[in-house]
Design a protein around this motif. Structure first.
Motif, PDB file in Angstrom:
ATOM      1  N   ALA A   1      12.669  -9.190  -9.867  1.00 49.01           N
ATOM      2  CA  ALA A   1      13.362 -10.028 -10.859  1.00 49.01           C
ATOM      3  C   ALA A   1      13.031 -11.483 -10.541  1.00 49.01           C
ATOM      4  CB  ALA A   1      14.862  -9.790 -10.822  1.00 49.01           C
ATOM      5  N   ILE A   2      12.175 -12.087 -11.345  1.00 49.14           N
ATOM      6  CA  ILE A   2      11.690 -13.440 -11.086  1.00 49.14           C
ATOM      7  C   ILE A   2      12.162 -14.393 -12.177  1.00 49.14           C
ATOM      8  CG2 ILE A   2       9.622 -14.885 -10.870  1.00 49.14           C
ATOM      9  CD1 ILE A   2       8.148 -12.413  -9.794  1.00 49.14           C
ATOM     10  N   ASP A   3      12.873 -15.438 -11.767  1.00 44.67           N
ATOM     11  CA  ASP A   3      13.257 -16.523 -12.672  1.00 44.67           C
ATOM     12  C   ASP A   3      14.030 -16.032 -13.893  1.00 44.67           C
ATOM     13  OD1 ASP A   3      13.345 -19.242 -13.333  1.00 44.67           O
ATOM     14  OD2 ASP A   3      11.574 -19.110 -14.610  1.00 44.67           O
ATOM     15  N   CYS A   4      14.957 -15.112 -13.681  1.00 40.99           N
ATOM     16  CA  CYS A   4      15.712 -14.600 -14.823  1.00 40.99           C
ATOM     17  C   CYS A   4      17.198 -14.423 -14.534  1.00 40.99           C
ATOM     18  CB  CYS A   4      15.112 -13.280 -15.320  1.00 40.99           C
ATOM     19  SG  CYS A   4      15.094 -11.952 -14.095  1.00 40.99           S
ATOM     20  N   LEU A   5      17.560 -14.024 -13.324  1.00 44.87           N
ATOM     21  CA  LEU A   5      18.955 -13.687 -13.032  1.00 44.87           C
ATOM     22  C   LEU A   5      19.899 -14.873 -13.217  1.00 44.87           C
ATOM     23  CD1 LEU A   5      18.361 -11.501  -9.836  1.00 44.87           C
ATOM     24  CD2 LEU A   5      18.967 -10.681 -12.121  1.00 44.87           C
ATOM     25  N   HIS A   6      19.423 -16.072 -12.900  1.00 45.19           N
ATOM     26  CA  HIS A   6      20.282 -17.253 -13.017  1.00 45.19           C
ATOM     27  C   HIS A   6      20.513 -17.666 -14.477  1.00 45.19           C
ATOM     28  CE1 HIS A   6      16.085 -18.751 -12.100  1.00 45.19           C
ATOM     29  NE2 HIS A   6      16.265 -19.107 -13.353  1.00 45.19           N
ATOM     30  N   GLU A   7      19.895 -16.959 -15.401  1.00 48.28           N
ATOM     31  CA  GLU A   7      20.107 -17.240 -16.825  1.00 48.28           C
ATOM     32  C   GLU A   7      20.916 -16.137 -17.499  1.00 48.28           C
ATOM     33  OE1 GLU A   7      16.132 -17.952 -18.199  1.00 48.28           O
ATOM     34  OE2 GLU A   7      16.156 -20.039 -17.542  1.00 48.28           O
ATOM     35  N   MET A   8      21.550 -15.295 -16.679  1.00 47.62           N
ATOM     36  CA  MET A   8      22.388 -14.214 -17.187  1.00 47.62           C
ATOM     37  C   MET A   8      23.858 -14.491 -16.872  1.00 47.62           C
ATOM     38  SD  MET A   8      20.221 -10.869 -15.980  1.00 47.62           S
ATOM     39  CE  MET A   8      18.462 -10.718 -16.270  1.00 47.62           C
ATOM     40  N   LYS A   9      24.734 -13.841 -17.624  1.00 46.99           N
ATOM     41  CA  LYS A   9      26.154 -13.911 -17.331  1.00 46.99           C
ATOM     42  C   LYS A   9      26.452 -13.126 -16.053  1.00 46.99           C
ATOM     43  CE  LYS A   9      28.980 -13.300 -20.842  1.00 46.99           C
ATOM     44  NZ  LYS A   9      29.569 -12.749 -22.082  1.00 46.99           N
TER      45      LYS A   9
ATOM     46  N   ASN B   1       0.821  -1.217   0.000  1.00 45.00           N
ATOM     47  CA  ASN B   1       0.000   0.000   0.000  1.00 45.00           C
ATOM     48  C   ASN B   1       0.854   1.266   0.000  1.00 45.00           C
ATOM     49  OD1 ASN B   1      -2.534  -1.309   0.034  1.00 45.00           O
ATOM     50  ND2 ASN B   1      -2.374  -1.646   2.240  1.00 45.00           N
ATOM     51  N   GLU B   2       2.081   1.136   0.446  1.00 47.11           N
ATOM     52  CA  GLU B   2       2.980   2.292   0.499  1.00 47.11           C
ATOM     53  C   GLU B   2       3.746   2.480  -0.813  1.00 47.11           C
ATOM     54  OE1 GLU B   2       5.517   1.610   3.827  1.00 47.11           O
ATOM     55  OE2 GLU B   2       3.934   1.938   5.317  1.00 47.11           O
ATOM     56  N   PHE B   3       3.583   1.550  -1.746  1.00 42.57           N
ATOM     57  CA  PHE B   3       4.350   1.588  -2.981  1.00 42.57           C
ATOM     58  C   PHE B   3       3.496   2.115  -4.125  1.00 42.57           C
ATOM     59  CE2 PHE B   3       7.353  -2.127  -1.676  1.00 42.57           C
ATOM     60  CZ  PHE B   3       7.807  -1.347  -0.640  1.00 42.57           C
ATOM     61  N   ASN B   4       4.138   2.853  -4.996  1.00 40.22           N
ATOM     62  CA  ASN B   4       3.440   3.379  -6.173  1.00 40.22           C
ATOM     63  C   ASN B   4       4.072   2.896  -7.472  1.00 40.22           C
ATOM     64  OD1 ASN B   4       1.609   5.223  -7.636  1.00 40.22           O
ATOM     65  ND2 ASN B   4       3.507   6.311  -8.110  1.00 40.22           N
ATOM     66  N   SER B   5       5.405   2.835  -7.520  1.00 38.82           N
ATOM     67  CA  SER B   5       6.097   2.522  -8.779  1.00 38.82           C
ATOM     68  C   SER B   5       6.909   1.240  -8.650  1.00 38.82           C
ATOM     69  CB  SER B   5       7.009   3.681  -9.186  1.00 38.82           C
ATOM     70  OG  SER B   5       7.922   3.974  -8.145  1.00 38.82           O
ATOM     71  N   ILE B   6       6.773   0.378  -9.640  1.00 35.85           N
ATOM     72  CA  ILE B   6       7.466  -0.913  -9.650  1.00 35.85           C
ATOM     73  C   ILE B   6       8.252  -1.060 -10.941  1.00 35.85           C
ATOM     74  CG2 ILE B   6       7.130  -3.422  -9.751  1.00 35.85           C
ATOM     75  CD1 ILE B   6       4.821  -3.149  -7.855  1.00 35.85           C
ATOM     76  N   LEU B   7       9.455  -1.573 -10.825  1.00 34.18           N
ATOM     77  CA  LEU B   7      10.285  -1.955 -11.963  1.00 34.18           C
ATOM     78  C   LEU B   7      10.400  -3.475 -11.964  1.00 34.18           C
ATOM     79  CD1 LEU B   7      12.506  -1.576 -14.208  1.00 34.18           C
ATOM     80  CD2 LEU B   7      14.156  -1.434 -12.310  1.00 34.18           C
ATOM     81  N   GLU B   8      10.127  -4.110 -13.094  1.00 37.26           N
ATOM     82  CA  GLU B   8      10.364  -5.541 -13.188  1.00 37.26           C
ATOM     83  C   GLU B   8      11.333  -5.832 -14.323  1.00 37.26           C
ATOM     84  OE1 GLU B   8       8.316  -9.963 -13.410  1.00 37.26           O
ATOM     85  OE2 GLU B   8       7.014  -8.210 -13.597  1.00 37.26           O
ATOM     86  N   VAL B   9      12.362  -6.591 -14.004  1.00 36.09           N
ATOM     87  CA  VAL B   9      13.366  -7.016 -14.977  1.00 36.09           C
ATOM     88  C   VAL B   9      13.066  -8.460 -15.383  1.00 36.09           C
ATOM     89  CG1 VAL B   9      15.810  -7.603 -15.249  1.00 36.09           C
ATOM     90  CG2 VAL B   9      15.147  -5.451 -14.139  1.00 36.09           C
ATOM     91  N   GLY B  10      13.129  -8.724 -16.679  1.00 42.51           N
ATOM     92  CA  GLY B  10      12.900 -10.091 -17.147  1.00 42.51           C
ATOM     93  C   GLY B  10      11.493 -10.571 -16.874  1.00 42.51           C
ATOM     94  N   ALA B  11      10.513  -9.800 -17.308  1.00 44.04           N
ATOM     95  CA  ALA B  11       9.113 -10.058 -16.951  1.00 44.04           C
ATOM     96  C   ALA B  11       8.466 -11.166 -17.769  1.00 44.04           C
ATOM     97  CB  ALA B  11       8.296  -8.777 -17.109  1.00 44.04           C
TER      98      ALA B  11
ATOM     99  N   THR C   1       6.861  -0.532 -14.647  1.00 45.12           N
ATOM    100  CA  THR C   1       7.832  -0.452 -15.731  1.00 45.12           C
ATOM    101  C   THR C   1       8.458  -1.820 -15.948  1.00 45.12           C
ATOM    102  OG1 THR C   1       8.362   1.860 -15.233  1.00 45.12           O
ATOM    103  CG2 THR C   1       9.961   0.625 -16.550  1.00 45.12           C
ATOM    104  N   ILE C   2       8.462  -2.282 -17.174  1.00 44.67           N
ATOM    105  CA  ILE C   2       9.067  -3.571 -17.520  1.00 44.67           C
ATOM    106  C   ILE C   2      10.312  -3.331 -18.352  1.00 44.67           C
ATOM    107  CG2 ILE C   2       8.762  -5.584 -19.023  1.00 44.67           C
ATOM    108  CD1 ILE C   2       5.935  -5.848 -17.930  1.00 44.67           C
TER     109      ILE C   2
END
Length: 375
Positions: free
Chosen positions: A299-307, A204-214, A233-234
Motif C-alpha cells: 500500500a503506497i501513498d494511499c492509506l493517509h487519504e482514507m477515513k 525470490n521466495e514470493f509468488n503472489s502480491i496484492l497491491e491496494v491503491g495502485a 492482484t490490484i
C-alpha cells in the motif's frame, strides 16, 4: 483552550461549518453526493463501458458510504478528465498530480536533494521541452524534477534498476530522455520502493502480491519487468482501477489478465483468477479471497487519504489475506477531511505482526516506509 474555542464557534456558526474549518483542507464529496452526480453524469456522457461497470458496481457496495470524501471528489474530477481528454493522455492529465506524479520542484518531496550538484551528462533540450498537456513553465518544472531524482539515483547505486526499466509510452507520460531511455517521476519513485523491498525481504521466495491503491499500476509494472514470475492482484476504486487495468493491459499484452468483473463467490472465478498473471478487484471483493492467499501486500501513498474506518478495514484484510505487508505513507497526514489524522506511529499495526523496518524516508521527503511480517 482549543476545545473551548471550538465550543464557542460551534454555538456561533454551527457544527457543519465548524467541521469544515477544523477538519477539511482539501476538496471533499460525500458518498451519497458522488452517487447522485454519477447517476446523472453517466446517462449524459460517453464513458468507457469498463469504467461505467466499475463505478455502477462500486456505488452499490455495502462499504461505499465509508469511502474517503477526498477520493470521492478526486474520482469525480478524474472521471471527467478521462471523458474529456481520454485514457491515452492520463499520465499528463491525472498522473502528474496524483499516483506519485506530483513531481514539481515546488513539492517538498525532493527538498533534501534539490540543490545536489548534477553530475550526470544530459541533453539541455530535455530541460526545456514542452509536454502536450502542460504549460511551458510547468513542463520545465517536471523536467527539472525528473533530472534531480534521476541524478540522485544514478549517484547512489540504483543503476541496476535503471538499466532494466524504462517508462511505457501508453498514457502520454512526462519523461526525461537519458541515454535513449525514458524515465518518469513515478518510475523513479518505484525504483526507490523496490530497492527497499529487496534490501529487507527475499522477493525470490514470493509468488503472489496484492497491491491496494495502485494508482496507475507503476509499482506492478516495474516489479513484473524485474521479476516476470510474479502473480499480481490490484485492488482499487474507479477510476484508478480502470486506469491501472488499461495501463497494464497495454504494457503486458503477453500476460493473462483477469479484468475487473462482478462475482458473488470465489468459486465462480477461481480457475480463471488463479491462472491469470495480473488481476483487478474492487475493495469489496476482497471478502471472497481465501485466507493467506498473498505472500505480500503493498500500500503506497494511499492509506493517509482514507477515513479511519477504511484504514482499519484494510489492516484487518492484510492480517487475514497476507503473510507480509509493505506500506508507505506521509509522516504526518497532509490532507485533512475528518477528526482523525494519521502519523508515522498511529497506524493500526496488529500485535502479532513482526516489524522488519519502520523508518522515515530520505526521498521522498516527508514520508515513511514500513515492512511487517504477518504471523
Amino acid at each position: 483552550m482549543k476545545i473551548f474555542i471550538k465550543k464557542i464557534l460551534k454555538h456561533l456558526i454551527g457544527k457543519k461549518l465548524l467541521n469544515k474549518i477544523f477538519y477539511e483542507n482539501v476538496p471533499t464529496l460525500k458518498s451519497k453526493d458522488f452517487k447522485k452526480w454519477w447517476v446523472s453524469y453517466r446517462d449524459n456522457t460517453n464513458i468507457d463501458n469498463d469504467l461505467k461497470s466499475m463505478v455502477n458496481d462500486l456505488i452499490l457496495t455495502d462499504t461505499f458510504n465509508n469511502y474517503s470524501p477526498l477520493w470521492n471528489a478526486v474520482s469525480k474530477d478524474h472521471i471527467k478528465l478521462l471523458s474529456e481528454k481520454g485514457i491515452d493522455n492520463f499520465k499528463q492529465t491525472i498522473e502528474k498530480l496524483h499516483y506519485w506524479g506530483e513531481g514539481t520542484v515546488y513539492s517538498q518531496l525532493l527538498e533534501p536533494i534539490y540543490d545536489d550538484e548534477i553530475l550526470i551528462s544530459y541533453e539541455n533540450s530535455e530541460l526545456s521541452k514542452k509536454h502536450d498537456f502542460c504549460e511551458i513553465e510547468e513542463s520545465k518544472e517536471y523536467n527539472k524534477s525528473n533530472l534531480i531524482l534521476l541524478n540522485y539515483l544514478i549517484n547512489n547505486n540504483y543503476q541496476k534498476y535503471l538499466d532494466k526499466l524504462d517508462e511505457s509510452s501508453f498514457g502520454n507520460p512526462i519523461v526525461f530522455n537519458y541515454k535513449n531511455k525514458l524515465y518518469s517521476f513515478g518510475l523513479l519513485n518505484s525504483i526507490l520502493e523496490i530497492d527497499t523491498l529487496e534490501k529487507n525481504i527475499n522477493l525470490n521466495e514470493f509468488n503472489s502480491i496484492l497491491e491496494v491503491g495502485a494508482g496507475s499500476g507503476r509499482t506492478c509494472s516495474s516489479l513484473l519487468k524485474l521479476r516476470d514470475n510474479l502473480n499480481y492482484t490490484i485492488v482499487d476504486i474507479p477510476p484508478a482501477l480502470f486506469i491501472s487495468q488499461s495501463n497494464l493491459i497495454n504494457i503486458f499484452n503477453n500476460k493473462k489478465i483477469f479484468k475487473y468483473r462482478y462475482f458473488n463467490k470465489f468459486s465462480e472465478i477461481e480457475k480463471d483468477f488463479i491462472s491469470s498473471d495480473i488481476k483487478f478487484l474492487s475493495p469489496d471483493q476482497l471478502k471472497f479471497i481465501p485466507e493467506k492467499f498473498f505472500d505480500l501486500s503493498i500500500a503506497i501513498d494511499c492509506l493517509h487519504e482514507m477515513k479511519k474506518i477504511q484504514v482499519e478495514w484494510y489492516f484487518d484484510k492484510f492480517d487475514r489475506l497476507s503473510k507480509n505487508l509493505f506500506f508507505k505513507c506521509q509522516n504526518n497526514q497532509w490532507a485533512i477531511f475528518e477528526k482523525n489524522k494519521y502519523n508515522i506511529d498511529s497506524y493500526p499495526i496488529k500485535n502479532n505482526w513482526l516489524k522488519i523496518v519502520h523508518e522515515k524516508c530520505f526521498i521522498p521527503n516527508g514520508y515513511f516506509q514500513a515492512i511487517y511480517k504477518i504471523n
